[in-house]
Write a protein that holds these residues in place. Structure first.
Motif, PDB file in Angstrom:
ATOM      1  N   ALA A 165       0.851  -1.199   0.000  1.00  0.00           N
ATOM      2  CA  ALA A 165       0.000   0.000   0.000  1.00  0.00           C
ATOM      3  C   ALA A 165       0.882   1.242   0.000  1.00  0.00           C
ATOM      4  O   ALA A 165       2.041   1.192   0.417  1.00  0.00           O
ATOM      5  CB  ALA A 165      -0.891   0.005   1.237  1.00  0.00           C
ATOM      6  N   TYR A 166       0.353   2.363  -0.534  1.00  0.00           N
ATOM      7  CA  TYR A 166       1.112   3.621  -0.513  1.00  0.00           C
ATOM      8  C   TYR A 166       0.324   4.790   0.070  1.00  0.00           C
ATOM      9  O   TYR A 166       0.827   5.913   0.116  1.00  0.00           O
ATOM     10  CB  TYR A 166       1.641   3.959  -1.920  1.00  0.00           C
ATOM     11  CG  TYR A 166       0.572   4.154  -2.988  1.00  0.00           C
ATOM     12  CD1 TYR A 166      -0.199   5.310  -3.033  1.00  0.00           C
ATOM     13  CD2 TYR A 166       0.341   3.187  -3.954  1.00  0.00           C
ATOM     14  CE1 TYR A 166      -1.178   5.493  -3.997  1.00  0.00           C
ATOM     15  CE2 TYR A 166      -0.627   3.353  -4.930  1.00  0.00           C
ATOM     16  CZ  TYR A 166      -1.393   4.512  -4.943  1.00  0.00           C
ATOM     17  OH  TYR A 166      -2.361   4.691  -5.900  1.00  0.00           O
ATOM     18  N   ASN A 167      -0.932   4.551   0.471  1.00  0.00           N
ATOM     19  CA  ASN A 167      -1.736   5.590   1.135  1.00  0.00           C
ATOM     20  C   ASN A 167      -2.879   4.884   1.865  1.00  0.00           C
ATOM     21  O   ASN A 167      -2.969   3.650   1.820  1.00  0.00           O
ATOM     22  CB  ASN A 167      -2.233   6.646   0.120  1.00  0.00           C
ATOM     23  CG  ASN A 167      -3.162   6.058  -0.949  1.00  0.00           C
ATOM     24  OD1 ASN A 167      -3.575   4.900  -0.853  1.00  0.00           O
ATOM     25  ND2 ASN A 167      -3.477   6.844  -1.958  1.00  0.00           N
ATOM     26  N   VAL A 168      -3.775   5.646   2.506  1.00  0.00           N
ATOM     27  CA  VAL A 168      -4.838   4.972   3.265  1.00  0.00           C
ATOM     28  C   VAL A 168      -5.833   4.273   2.342  1.00  0.00           C
ATOM     29  O   VAL A 168      -6.382   3.231   2.681  1.00  0.00           O
ATOM     30  CB  VAL A 168      -5.589   5.911   4.248  1.00  0.00           C
ATOM     31  CG1 VAL A 168      -4.704   6.293   5.415  1.00  0.00           C
ATOM     32  CG2 VAL A 168      -6.164   7.132   3.569  1.00  0.00           C
ATOM     33  N   ALA A 169      -6.051   4.820   1.153  1.00  0.00           N
ATOM     34  CA  ALA A 169      -7.014   4.209   0.231  1.00  0.00           C
ATOM     35  C   ALA A 169      -6.533   2.838  -0.255  1.00  0.00           C
ATOM     36  O   ALA A 169      -7.332   1.898  -0.358  1.00  0.00           O
ATOM     37  CB  ALA A 169      -7.277   5.136  -0.954  1.00  0.00           C
ATOM     38  N   THR A 170      -5.231   2.721  -0.544  1.00  0.00           N
ATOM     39  CA  THR A 170      -4.734   1.409  -0.992  1.00  0.00           C
ATOM     40  C   THR A 170      -4.739   0.403   0.166  1.00  0.00           C
ATOM     41  O   THR A 170      -4.944  -0.786  -0.048  1.00  0.00           O
ATOM     42  CB  THR A 170      -3.325   1.513  -1.630  1.00  0.00           C
ATOM     43  OG1 THR A 170      -2.493   2.327  -0.804  1.00  0.00           O
ATOM     44  CG2 THR A 170      -3.400   2.121  -3.010  1.00  0.00           C
ATOM     45  N   GLU A 171      -4.578   0.892   1.393  1.00  0.00           N
ATOM     46  CA  GLU A 171      -4.713   0.009   2.564  1.00  0.00           C
ATOM     47  C   GLU A 171      -6.144  -0.502   2.669  1.00  0.00           C
ATOM     48  O   GLU A 171      -6.385  -1.689   2.904  1.00  0.00           O
ATOM     49  CB  GLU A 171      -4.403   0.775   3.854  1.00  0.00           C
ATOM     50  CG  GLU A 171      -2.953   0.805   4.218  1.00  0.00           C
ATOM     51  CD  GLU A 171      -2.731   1.463   5.573  1.00  0.00           C
ATOM     52  OE1 GLU A 171      -3.626   1.423   6.454  1.00  0.00           O
ATOM     53  OE2 GLU A 171      -1.648   2.037   5.754  1.00  0.00           O
ATOM     54  N   ARG A 172      -7.086   0.413   2.505  1.00  0.00           N
ATOM     55  CA  ARG A 172      -8.494   0.052   2.625  1.00  0.00           C
ATOM     56  C   ARG A 172      -8.899  -0.922   1.509  1.00  0.00           C
ATOM     57  O   ARG A 172      -9.605  -1.897   1.755  1.00  0.00           O
ATOM     58  CB  ARG A 172      -9.350   1.329   2.573  1.00  0.00           C
ATOM     59  CG  ARG A 172     -10.830   1.103   2.777  1.00  0.00           C
ATOM     60  CD  ARG A 172     -11.139   0.651   4.194  1.00  0.00           C
ATOM     61  NE  ARG A 172     -12.551   0.355   4.371  1.00  0.00           N
ATOM     62  CZ  ARG A 172     -13.019  -0.736   4.998  1.00  0.00           C
ATOM     63  NH1 ARG A 172     -12.198  -1.629   5.519  1.00  0.00           N
ATOM     64  NH2 ARG A 172     -14.311  -0.915   5.125  1.00  0.00           N
ATOM     65  N   LEU A 173      -8.440  -0.646   0.300  1.00  0.00           N
ATOM     66  CA  LEU A 173      -8.726  -1.531  -0.835  1.00  0.00           C
ATOM     67  C   LEU A 173      -8.212  -2.949  -0.551  1.00  0.00           C
ATOM     68  O   LEU A 173      -8.924  -3.942  -0.754  1.00  0.00           O
ATOM     69  CB  LEU A 173      -8.071  -0.981  -2.105  1.00  0.00           C
ATOM     70  CG  LEU A 173      -8.096  -1.900  -3.331  1.00  0.00           C
ATOM     71  CD1 LEU A 173      -9.511  -2.034  -3.880  1.00  0.00           C
ATOM     72  CD2 LEU A 173      -7.171  -1.362  -4.417  1.00  0.00           C
ATOM     73  N   ALA A 174      -6.969  -3.033  -0.066  1.00  0.00           N
ATOM     74  CA  ALA A 174      -6.390  -4.344   0.241  1.00  0.00           C
ATOM     75  C   ALA A 174      -7.246  -5.070   1.274  1.00  0.00           C
ATOM     76  O   ALA A 174      -7.573  -6.253   1.120  1.00  0.00           O
ATOM     77  CB  ALA A 174      -4.958  -4.176   0.753  1.00  0.00           C
ATOM     78  N   THR A 175      -7.627  -4.336   2.313  1.00  0.00           N
ATOM     79  CA  THR A 175      -8.432  -4.943   3.384  1.00  0.00           C
ATOM     80  C   THR A 175      -9.768  -5.439   2.848  1.00  0.00           C
ATOM     81  O   THR A 175     -10.208  -6.546   3.167  1.00  0.00           O
ATOM     82  CB  THR A 175      -8.634  -3.918   4.518  1.00  0.00           C
ATOM     83  OG1 THR A 175      -7.345  -3.506   4.972  1.00  0.00           O
ATOM     84  CG2 THR A 175      -9.420  -4.507   5.683  1.00  0.00           C
ATOM     85  N   LEU A 176     -10.413  -4.626   1.999  1.00  0.00           N
ATOM     86  CA  LEU A 176     -11.705  -5.032   1.436  1.00  0.00           C
ATOM     87  C   LEU A 176     -11.563  -6.242   0.502  1.00  0.00           C
ATOM     88  O   LEU A 176     -12.514  -6.998   0.306  1.00  0.00           O
ATOM     89  CB  LEU A 176     -12.367  -3.852   0.711  1.00  0.00           C
ATOM     90  CG  LEU A 176     -12.903  -2.747   1.642  1.00  0.00           C
ATOM     91  CD1 LEU A 176     -13.218  -1.477   0.860  1.00  0.00           C
ATOM     92  CD2 LEU A 176     -14.148  -3.221   2.403  1.00  0.00           C
ATOM     93  N   LEU A 177     -10.386  -6.431  -0.053  1.00  0.00           N
ATOM     94  CA  LEU A 177     -10.135  -7.614  -0.891  1.00  0.00           C
ATOM     95  C   LEU A 177      -9.775  -8.839  -0.048  1.00  0.00           C
ATOM     96  O   LEU A 177      -9.569  -9.925  -0.586  1.00  0.00           O
ATOM     97  CB  LEU A 177      -8.986  -7.341  -1.873  1.00  0.00           C
ATOM     98  CG  LEU A 177      -9.308  -6.479  -3.089  1.00  0.00           C
ATOM     99  CD1 LEU A 177      -8.035  -5.995  -3.778  1.00  0.00           C
ATOM    100  CD2 LEU A 177     -10.191  -7.243  -4.086  1.00  0.00           C
ATOM    101  N   GLY A 178      -9.641  -8.632   1.257  1.00  0.00           N
ATOM    102  CA  GLY A 178      -9.243  -9.741   2.133  1.00  0.00           C
ATOM    103  C   GLY A 178      -7.744  -9.946   2.172  1.00  0.00           C
ATOM    104  O   GLY A 178      -7.239 -10.938   2.695  1.00  0.00           O
TER     105      GLY A 178
END
Ligand code: PCA
Length: 323
Positions: A165-178
């Protein structure tokens, strides 16, 4: 007599200095010289130097070499350096408006990204102005796409992957993908993959090609989900201390850099995908199942962003959508 002359000589030399006065500015940036953003800054700096006849000389310190990415904004704010660049969405934890360009599929073409920037720019400028920063220009990365070590046809295959991840949105995306997000600076991508810290990522073809992604991943899935922007700003007090003609030169070069940067970004999307392919990567379109899951995540993240950004966020989205 002889002694007096040698004493006078330096005084004459000093008296000549104001005519040759040169202001030197240091400009810390996060990304390397192989990245088009940095190359665009080099043209900007050259334009400023030319227009001021050498009066204002900006030295770029790329790839976090003067300040780390996380320190650049405060360094400019505190006047340690007068100018700098960051990824705008890195500030999303300070105010959600800074992160609006990193929501999947809210604005995924250049035309949409330009409209979103026009709709959000006044709020971004106002918030940075309140911190003593003046926005000069902002340029998007090409669309964000998936880099994987195997062919992924079903979104369930993303579960459990360690995901860069490189920001909070990419962290959130990863989390939502499991998947499990890990923050990694752009320059550390090859090492993070080779040491096994991460095994998948979403980024632009520019960053993928610059990192030689084919050395550590095999599949590129062309989602082009959003176009996150870098932003260049100056310390307002340092800017206002410049003579009028130098301020005008900066603003003119900045407008040119913004227009040129958007063109460079768009032009290199296909070029860098071709480089990934030439490097040996499989270039694929997302399957229907993966595209549907990513679209759903985009809806979720848009709703979450609106809940966080409130009426001000709604106004940005309304302006973007032309309501
Ligand atoms: N490259 C940067 C930000 C977005 C992009 O395309 C990175 O991967 O860190």
């Amino acid at each position: 007599m002889h002694i007096r002359h040698s004493l006078l000589a330096p005084a004459f030399a000093l008296a000549a200095v104001p005519a040759l006065a040169q202001t030197n500015w240091d400009m810390p940036t996060p990304y390397g010289d192989g990245i088009f953003h940095t190359q665009n800054h080099m043209r900007f700096v050259e334009d400023v130097r030319e227009a001021t006849e050498g009066g204002l000389n900006i030295t770029i310190h790329s790839a976090n070499s003067l300040f780390g990415h996380a320190e650049i904004k405060d360094a400019v704010r505190q006047g340690l350096v007068p100018i700098g660049e960051i990824l705008l969405s890195r500030l999303a934890n300070e105010d959600p408006v800074f992160g609006v360009d990193s929501i999947p599929f809210l604005a995924s073409s250049y035309e949409e990204a330009a409209r979103l920037w026009a709709a959000s720019r006044p709020a971004v400028e106002e918030k940075l102005a309140a911190e003593g920063l003046t926005v000069l220009y902002s340029v998007p990365w090409p669309g964000q796409s998936l880099y994987l070590r195997q062919e992924v046809t079903d979104p369930a295959q993303m579960q459990g992957l360690s995901f860069r991840a490189y920001n909070v949105a990419t962290e959130r995306l990863a989390t939502l993908l499991g998947a499990t997000p890990t923050q990694v600076e752009e320059g550390d991508i090859p090492t993070a993959f080779s040491t096994g810290r991460v095994e998948a990522m979403i980024t632009s073809p520019s960053t993928g090609a610059n990192a030689r992604a084919w050395d550590f991943v095999s599949h590129y899935i062309d989602t082009q989900a959003w176009l996150p922007k870098n932003i260049v700003f100056v310390n307002t007090a340092a800017f206002e201390a410049l003579p009028e003609d130098q301020r005008a030169a900066i603003l003119e070069a900045a407008a040119a850099a913004e227009a040129r940067g958007w063109e460079m970004s768009q032009a290199e999307t296909a070029e860098k995908i071709a480089e990934l392919e030439a490097g040996g990567m499989q270039i694929m379109q997302p399957t229907e199942a993966l595209a549907a899951r990513l679209a759903e995540i985009g809806e979720t993240m848009t709703a979450e962003w609106l809940a966080e950004a409130g009426a001000e966020g709604q106004a940005v989205i309304d302006a973007y959508r032309g309501n």
